[in-house]
Design an enzyme around this catalytic site. Structure first.
Site, PDB file in Angstrom:
ATOM      1  N   ASP A   1       4.036  20.242   8.970  1.00 38.95           N
ATOM      2  CA  ASP A   1       4.891  19.202   8.393  1.00 38.95           C
ATOM      3  C   ASP A   1       6.344  19.482   8.788  1.00 38.95           C
ATOM      4  OD1 ASP A   1       3.947  17.172   5.849  1.00 38.95           O
ATOM      5  OD2 ASP A   1       6.064  17.199   6.422  1.00 38.95           O
TER       6      ASP A   1
ATOM      7  N   THR B   1      -4.923   2.045   9.740  1.00 40.65           N
ATOM      8  CA  THR B   1      -4.768   1.238   8.536  1.00 40.65           C
ATOM      9  C   THR B   1      -5.550  -0.068   8.644  1.00 40.65           C
ATOM     10  OG1 THR B   1      -3.178  -0.056   7.244  1.00 40.65           O
ATOM     11  CG2 THR B   1      -2.535   0.460   9.482  1.00 40.65           C
TER      12      THR B   1
ATOM     13  N   SER C   1       3.646  -5.716  10.280  1.00 40.02           N
ATOM     14  CA  SER C   1       4.973  -5.077  10.233  1.00 40.02           C
ATOM     15  C   SER C   1       5.091  -4.213  11.481  1.00 40.02           C
ATOM     16  CB  SER C   1       5.104  -4.183   8.989  1.00 40.02           C
ATOM     17  OG  SER C   1       4.271  -3.030   9.126  1.00 40.02           O
TER      18      SER C   1
ATOM     19  N   TYR D   1       5.541  -1.145  11.451  1.00 41.72           N
ATOM     20  CA  TYR D   1       4.702   0.014  11.115  1.00 41.72           C
ATOM     21  C   TYR D   1       3.243  -0.274  11.476  1.00 41.72           C
ATOM     22  CZ  TYR D   1       1.270   2.270   8.162  1.00 41.72           C
ATOM     23  OH  TYR D   1       0.128   2.869   7.728  1.00 41.72           O
ATOM     24  N   HIS D   2       2.731  -1.421  11.027  1.00 41.29           N
ATOM     25  CA  HIS D   2       1.323  -1.711  11.298  1.00 41.29           C
ATOM     26  C   HIS D   2       1.066  -1.817  12.809  1.00 41.29           C
ATOM     27  CE1 HIS D   2       1.202  -2.947   6.954  1.00 41.29           C
ATOM     28  NE2 HIS D   2       0.027  -2.370   7.044  1.00 41.29           N
TER      29      HIS D   2
ATOM     30  N   LYS E   1       0.501   1.465  14.418  1.00 43.27           N
ATOM     31  CA  LYS E   1      -0.880   1.947  14.250  1.00 43.27           C
ATOM     32  C   LYS E   1      -1.817   1.249  15.238  1.00 43.27           C
ATOM     33  CE  LYS E   1      -0.455   4.644  10.517  1.00 43.27           C
ATOM     34  NZ  LYS E   1      -0.884   6.033  10.434  1.00 43.27           N
TER      35      LYS E   1
ATOM     36  N   ASN F   1       0.984   1.286  -7.404  1.00 42.56           N
ATOM     37  CA  ASN F   1       1.815   2.365  -7.953  1.00 42.56           C
ATOM     38  C   ASN F   1       3.099   1.802  -8.544  1.00 42.56           C
ATOM     39  OD1 ASN F   1      -0.149   4.034  -6.962  1.00 42.56           O
ATOM     40  ND2 ASN F   1       1.176   5.221  -5.610  1.00 42.56           N
TER      41      ASN F   1
ATOM     42  N   THR G   1       5.979  -7.059 -10.247  1.00 42.70           N
ATOM     43  CA  THR G   1       6.444  -7.987  -9.209  1.00 42.70           C
ATOM     44  C   THR G   1       5.410  -8.322  -8.135  1.00 42.70           C
ATOM     45  OG1 THR G   1       7.305  -6.081  -7.979  1.00 42.70           O
ATOM     46  CG2 THR G   1       8.851  -7.232  -9.440  1.00 42.70           C
TER      47      THR G   1
ATOM     48  N   TYR H   1       4.449 -10.382  -5.225  1.00 35.90           N
ATOM     49  CA  TYR H   1       5.315 -11.230  -4.411  1.00 35.90           C
ATOM     50  C   TYR H   1       4.669 -12.600  -4.178  1.00 35.90           C
ATOM     51  CZ  TYR H   1       7.734  -6.839  -3.136  1.00 35.90           C
ATOM     52  OH  TYR H   1       8.427  -5.652  -3.149  1.00 35.90           O
TER      53      TYR H   1
ATOM     54  N   ARG I   1       8.256 -10.442   2.273  1.00 39.92           N
ATOM     55  CA  ARG I   1       7.551 -10.169   3.525  1.00 39.92           C
ATOM     56  C   ARG I   1       7.146 -11.466   4.224  1.00 39.92           C
ATOM     57  NH1 ARG I   1       3.801  -4.843   2.400  1.00 39.92           N
ATOM     58  NH2 ARG I   1       5.242  -3.815   0.985  1.00 39.92           N
ATOM     59  N   VAL I   2       6.865 -11.349   5.490  1.00 43.68           N
ATOM     60  CA  VAL I   2       6.303 -12.479   6.221  1.00 43.68           C
ATOM     61  C   VAL I   2       4.801 -12.238   6.273  1.00 43.68           C
ATOM     62  CG1 VAL I   2       6.316 -13.750   8.398  1.00 43.68           C
ATOM     63  CG2 VAL I   2       8.411 -12.650   7.576  1.00 43.68           C
TER      64      VAL I   2
HETATM   65  N1  USQ Z   1       3.429  -6.333  -2.887  1.00 45.35           N
HETATM   66  C1  USQ Z   1       3.771  -7.082  -3.987  1.00 45.35           C
HETATM   67  N2  USQ Z   1       4.693  -6.575  -4.849  1.00 45.35           N
HETATM   68  C2  USQ Z   1       5.295  -5.349  -4.678  1.00 45.35           C
HETATM   69  C3  USQ Z   1       4.931  -4.584  -3.553  1.00 45.35           C
HETATM   70  C4  USQ Z   1       3.991  -5.100  -2.670  1.00 45.35           C
HETATM   71  O1  USQ Z   1       3.255  -8.175  -4.182  1.00 45.35           O
HETATM   72  O2  USQ Z   1       6.129  -4.956  -5.500  1.00 45.35           O
HETATM   73  C5  USQ Z   1       2.410  -6.855  -1.951  1.00 45.35           C
HETATM   74  C6  USQ Z   1       2.858  -6.921  -0.500  1.00 45.35           C
HETATM   75  O3  USQ Z   1       3.590  -8.092  -0.251  1.00 45.35           O
HETATM   76  C7  USQ Z   1       1.517  -6.872   0.218  1.00 45.35           C
HETATM   77  C8  USQ Z   1       0.638  -6.046  -0.701  1.00 45.35           C
HETATM   78  O4  USQ Z   1       1.310  -5.992  -1.963  1.00 45.35           O
HETATM   79  O5  USQ Z   1       0.966  -8.138   0.309  1.00 45.35           O
HETATM   80  C9  USQ Z   1       0.404  -4.637  -0.224  1.00 45.35           C
HETATM   81  O6  USQ Z   1       1.660  -3.997  -0.082  1.00 45.35           O
HETATM   82  P1  USQ Z   1       1.810  -2.430  -0.343  1.00 45.35           P
HETATM   83  O7  USQ Z   1       3.267  -2.100  -0.356  1.00 45.35           O
HETATM   84  O8  USQ Z   1       0.991  -2.028  -1.501  1.00 45.35           O
HETATM   85  O9  USQ Z   1       1.069  -1.804   0.911  1.00 45.35           O
HETATM   86  P2  USQ Z   1       1.388  -1.951   2.485  1.00 45.35           P
HETATM   87  O10 USQ Z   1       2.792  -2.272   2.769  1.00 45.35           O
HETATM   88  O11 USQ Z   1       0.352  -2.856   3.048  1.00 45.35           O
HETATM   89  O12 USQ Z   1       1.156  -0.461   3.004  1.00 45.35           O
HETATM   90  C10 USQ Z   1       0.329   0.480   2.314  1.00 45.35           C
HETATM   91  C11 USQ Z   1       0.707   1.882   2.784  1.00 45.35           C
HETATM   92  C12 USQ Z   1       0.384   2.004   4.257  1.00 45.35           C
HETATM   93  C13 USQ Z   1      -1.066   1.670   4.502  1.00 45.35           C
HETATM   94  C14 USQ Z   1      -1.384   0.275   3.974  1.00 45.35           C
HETATM   95  C15 USQ Z   1      -2.852  -0.055   4.033  1.00 45.35           C
HETATM   96  O13 USQ Z   1       2.089   2.112   2.539  1.00 45.35           O
HETATM   97  O14 USQ Z   1       0.681   3.333   4.684  1.00 45.35           O
HETATM   98  O15 USQ Z   1      -1.336   1.697   5.878  1.00 45.35           O
HETATM   99  O16 USQ Z   1      -1.016   0.217   2.569  1.00 45.35           O
HETATM  100  S1  USQ Z   1      -3.094  -1.787   4.292  1.00 45.35           S
HETATM  101  O17 USQ Z   1      -2.394  -2.526   3.234  1.00 45.35           O
HETATM  102  O18 USQ Z   1      -4.510  -2.024   4.259  1.00 45.35           O
HETATM  103  O19 USQ Z   1      -2.501  -2.113   5.570  1.00 45.35           O
END
Ligand code: USQ
Length: 418
Positions: free
Chosen positions: A31, A144, A179, A181-182, A185, A239, A252, A254, A325-326
């Site tokens: 790490d 992911t 994103s 980030y995605h 990956k 979380n 929240t 979204y 987000r978009v």
């Molecule tokens: N969202 C809300 N309210 C919030 C935060 C997020 O509605 O306060 C929504 C986002 O718009 C999205 C969904 O919740 O539609 C998921 O967002 P997230 O922040 O829980 O997760 P994400 O950004 O997708 O990323 C997380 C991890 C990432 C992993 C991914 C798996 O941070 O490392 O790769 O989950 S996945 O979602 O299957 O791509």
């Protein structure tokens, strides 16, 4: 088996090390502590207090009677990566050491570039070092579910049969990251698939859904806790919702809140990764596992958190801010996940019981949440290029690029008042 875990200080890396050590495997970690720095960069910290790494190692020694090997260093440095692999010659490598936040990658051009350069470089360095030092090792690479996006079809495990203009083939399923980030990956997946072919490497690419939870059975002592992020950038939706409920801040979801994702408890993610390790891919094989248990909409998560919060005497309200987000706010979602169950995977945790467990822990650490309550409010807009409001408002610093990485060529305005 000797397993090298990159990103061993992180949310998944730490409990994975404990999970493997508890089952008799030898673990060596790498790490550079960049997640600790970057969470500070956005003005936040882990809700759970995380000891320094030497104290974590000492706790492992005391509680499990085992050594956890460790190299502090950066995957951007090829000489370092090659040295570790040559010295350790692990049977398997679980590669978790990547910038893991979609919102972080969307802050501005510098965070987008840092995310993609670091993630792709680290993976390529591991692939080449494996070829040179331990070509028979098995790479388990953290990808992911978000690589697939949200297509209006079922989602296979990595690849599918295609018929086009009368001809048939078996091909990778289209990727549509949501994103920078995605997309990093997605590009990683292409690189791992190609390397497994040309270097004859064994590779498992894990399309992991959103992980939730803060405990695994091995976390029996506060010194063994893993981190729990709740800020807009590093905290995932579930979380964050629980932290918001504890803080009396609105939950929240979204936009319309009908975004669906696949979810998996932390403990079951550890089970899945161990099953992948104990059943390695064949030489030259690149295989993909869709790793999640169940799909939920964000509204379902918010409702569950609200209901369970009431059991703890909390009365959160649910508000729907405009989606920063978009992304599709309502869509079809049906990914297939059969390969892990075929290896013996069984879900061990239900969502509600884990949510209760998180509430119990967060209420213990409520003062740490209170001290950073400002970070739960969403501020980053993904549509506006280079807006950087989150960093300007909260941190006043440049993105923490890894060591040996030159600073971005034009980054004078990140976080600076001017
Ligand atoms: N969202 C809300 N309210 C919030 C935060 C997020 O509605 O306060 C929504 C986002 O718009 C999205 C969904 O919740 O539609 C998921 O967002 P997230 O922040 O829980 O997760 P994400 O950004 O997708 O990323 C997380 C991890 C990432 C992993 C991914 C798996 O941070 O490392 O790769 O989950 S996945 O979602 O299957 O791509």
């Amino acid at each position: 088996m000797k397993v090298l875990v990159t990103g061993v200080d992180g949310y998944s890396g730490w409990p994975l090390a404990l999970h493997l050590i508890a089952r008799g495997h030898e673990v060596v970690g790498i790490d550079n502590f960049v997640t600790r720095k970057r969470v500070k960069e956005v003005g936040s910290w882990s809700a759970t207090p995380i000891p320094s790494f030497p104290r974590r190692q000492a706790a492992v020694k005391e509680i499990f009677g085992k050594d956890l090997g460790f190299y502090r260093g950066d995957l951007q440095n090829y000489a370092f990566v090659r040295h570790v692999l040559e010295h350790e010659r692990p049977d398997a490598i679980v590669h978790l050491a990547e910038q893991r936040s979609a919102p972080y990658s969307m802050i501005d051009v510098h965070h987008a570039v840092a995310t993609q350069v670091e993630n792709l470089t680290g993976t390529l360095h591991i692939l080449y070092a494996m070829k040179e030092a331990c070509p028979n090792a098995h790479l388990v690479k953290m990808g992911t579910m978000g690589e697939y996006g949200t297509p209006n079809t079922d989602i296979p495990e990595g690849s599918f049969d295609v018929e086009f203009n009368g001809r048939k083939d078996h091909m990778p399923f289209p990727r549509q990251g949501g994103s920078w980030y995605h997309w990093s990956k997605v590009f990683d997946s292409g690189d791992v698939m190609f390397a497994s072919r040309i270097f004859n490497l064994r590779a498992t690419d894990v399309m992991q859904g959103v992980i939730y939870g803060v405990r695994t059975p091995e976390i029996t002592d506060d010194r063994l806790l893993t981190r729990f992020d709740f800020d807009e950038t590093w905290g995932t939706a579930l979380n964050r919702f629980i932290a918001q409920a504890v803080l009396g801040s609105p939950i929240t979801p979204y936009g319309r809140g009908e975004q669906k994702r696949g979810f998996l408890a932390l403990e079951d993610s550890m089970q899945s990764l161990r099953l992948a390790l104990e059943n390695p891919a064949a030489p030259g094989e690149y295989r993909v596992f869709n790793q999640f248990d169940a799909s939920y909409s964000i509204n379902e998560l918010a409702d569950r958190v609200g209901r369970i919060a009431a059991e703890f005497g909390l009365k959160p309200v649910i508000e729907h801010p405009a989606d920063p987000r978009v992304e599709a706010e309502q869509h079809y979602y049906n990914p297939i996940h059969e390969r892990l169950p075929a290896l013996g995977y069984k879900r061990s945790r239900e969502l509600d019981e884990v949510v209760r467990e998180i509430f119990t822990d967060l209420l213990r650490f409520r003062r740490r949440l209170e001290a950073r309550r400002h970070v739960v409010v969403p501020t980053v807009q993904w549509r506006v290029a280079d807006s950087g409001p989150l960093l300007q408002a909260r941190a006043g610093s440049e993105p923490t690029l890894n060591a040996e990485q030159p600073p971005p060529p034009t980054s004078p305005s990140i976080g600076s008042p001017a």
